[in-house]
Motif scaffolding. Sequence first.
Motif, PDB file in Angstrom:
ATOM      1  N   THR A  16       0.833  -1.201   0.000  1.00 12.96           N
ATOM      2  CA  THR A  16       0.000   0.000   0.000  1.00 12.96           C
ATOM      3  C   THR A  16       0.871   1.255   0.000  1.00 12.96           C
ATOM      4  N   GLU A  17       0.213   2.381  -0.228  1.00 14.39           N
ATOM      5  CA  GLU A  17       0.911   3.674  -0.172  1.00 14.39           C
ATOM      6  C   GLU A  17       1.593   3.859   1.181  1.00 14.39           C
ATOM      7  N   MET A  41       4.768   1.717   1.611  1.00 22.12           N
ATOM      8  CA  MET A  41       5.894   2.253   0.840  1.00 22.12           C
ATOM      9  C   MET A  41       6.464   3.501   1.513  1.00 22.12           C
ATOM     10  N   LEU A  42       5.560   4.352   2.011  1.00 17.63           N
ATOM     11  CA  LEU A  42       6.015   5.586   2.658  1.00 17.63           C
ATOM     12  C   LEU A  42       6.759   5.279   3.955  1.00 17.63           C
ATOM     13  N   TYR A 101       6.744   5.242  -5.541  1.00 15.35           N
ATOM     14  CA  TYR A 101       5.744   5.873  -4.675  1.00 15.35           C
ATOM     15  C   TYR A 101       5.056   7.042  -5.379  1.00 15.35           C
ATOM     16  N   ASN A 102       5.831   7.839  -6.108  1.00 24.17           N
ATOM     17  CA  ASN A 102       5.268   9.015  -6.781  1.00 24.17           C
ATOM     18  C   ASN A 102       4.323   8.645  -7.923  1.00 24.17           C
ATOM     19  N   MET A 157       2.589   5.477  -8.043  1.00 20.86           N
ATOM     20  CA  MET A 157       1.632   4.437  -7.673  1.00 20.86           C
ATOM     21  C   MET A 157       0.271   5.007  -7.290  1.00 20.86           C
ATOM     22  N   LYS A 208      -3.296   3.526  -4.951  1.00 14.44           N
ATOM     23  CA  LYS A 208      -3.501   3.120  -3.561  1.00 14.44           C
ATOM     24  C   LYS A 208      -2.598   1.949  -3.174  1.00 14.44           C
ATOM     25  N   SER A 209      -2.245   1.122  -4.168  1.00 11.30           N
ATOM     26  CA  SER A 209      -1.373  -0.020  -3.903  1.00 11.30           C
ATOM     27  C   SER A 209      -0.622  -0.374  -5.178  1.00 11.30           C
TER      28      SER A 209
END
Length: 580
Positions: free
Chosen positions: A211-212, A215-216, A252-253, A255, A257-258
């Motif tokens: 998920t976001e 990753m964050l 991440y930039n 993507m 929601k997943s």
Amino acid sequence: MFTINNYFEKVKGIDRHKLPENLQEVYDFVKEVTDNHSTWDYYHSDKDIKATVDQYLANLSSLPAKPAAVKRPVAKKATGAVSEAAAYEIAKKFIYSSVMNGQSVAQINKSMMGSGNDRFHAYVLKNYIHVTLIEQQKVTFKFPLQKLYNEILSEKPATAPKEVAAKKAAPKPKPAPHKRIDTSNAQPVEKIEEEVRFIKRYILMHDKVKTEAQMLNFINALQKAILEKRIRKTSSYASQISYIQSNLIRVYNKMGKSIHVKISEETLTEFMAIAGSEKIRLSVAYMKRYIGIQGKQITKDKAERLYNLIAGDINKRKLPANDPYMERMKKVLQSLRTFMKSAKKTDTLHIHQTVLNGIHDALNGCGCGCGGKKCGHGGLHGLELPDNNQQALPPDAVVNSMDFAKMHFKTLGFTGKWLELIGDPSGNFTAMVFGKPKMGKSYLCIDFASYLAQNHGRVLYVAKEEGLDYTLQEKLNAAKHPNLFVTGELQADLSPYDFIFLDSVSRLGLTPDQLRNLKAQYPTKSFIYVFQSTKQGNFRGENSFQHDVDVVIEVPEKGKAVQMGRFNQGGENQFFDNGG
């Protein structure tokens, strides 16, 4: 007590943000390697992951228990007559799943099935469905089993019960087997290098949906390690870390929601070899676990479990006789055995100083078990400690000066104006701030407290000088942060905080001895003492105050701060335009 058998269930009740900071990152790591708390495959296939998770579960189990929730009586619903129609529907629902699964009337009747919950009680007996309780009211109803059975069949789609039973769900395709990290040729170490830990964490994302937030979390943990200089540009794995960082940010930039993470075969092969190059020495893992229960109220059963684990691994030769820390392990076993024999219910396990010193030598030594004596490895000397990883040594430690010069001690990683003014102190520094009234010392301290809260931990500001009033509120408007707490009195328990500001020492009526005792009680905390000044500009109090601190900051004129201390001699900065 947290174990791998109950963790996935108990973790639902854990608020990550309420965990100690050192456990929050491990929480994220465990979440990563268990594929969002769903599988222990990696735990069973990798000894390093197993050691990390075991230590994490032991630390969780040692946290103070929350007060038991007060059970409130369930309010009973208003009583009233229960209709036969309502009981009929309950009886129908009671056998519905059995009918849909293809069971015959004879099978249901033979099972004498029964059920009880908060809503109703019912059972099958002699071709009838008996309903005896509805919404906490006792009732007496019975309905013919065959009639309800036929009614359910007439309402369902035209598929016979036996056909329903015959229609078995197609077997789910087996997931691709996890690629195991081969540690058979790994170098046993006291601590896995930070770079290796992140590389291992990265490859464990392969072929997983992330998920976001996940990753964050990874990006933040990696950038924090770089900021704190736990990972350096001079590392032998600097290029791999740089690749991971840039790749994570790029993904991440872009993507949603997943995202389903796929790592190229070439990268995976390279990183797997690095991940399997080191493994935690089993004896070191046990010593850390032993230190983790020091001073805690533990049961004899818990001590016995740890004792049996260690003794069992020695007997199975998982802990070989030539392990460099075998003598330490024997002392650990002796300590646990003594506790098991004599401890009372409320006793805590205290580690004897010689055992603790021995373990300290082991965790910071060369790994040869020499206890700091001269040997082929040089005792403490000769060990390449990870940058900024060494805590202060005990005062009675004896270290060769050549090796002491090579050691790297952990610092906070100050940046910007605070690095220019103070330097980069260790995580348990002491400082004093003094200046004439209205020169800005309170603004300086509040700004400093805000910086520490944003970057380095939880801060308590004891505002005895001003109290919790509008003036303090006005000063805190630009400095407020979730990690910054204020109070008007010195609290009895300072353990939840990393940095404590005492404004002012004079108003709190604290003597040098009391400050020393406070520091001795909380040796890992940082204290910042604020002093009133005399008309001549000197701080108000005994000279010994100044001798006891690492950093002395004077505010000699409005908005100007001058620092004299161990970390940056002669630091100076112009900070504020308004006084305080």
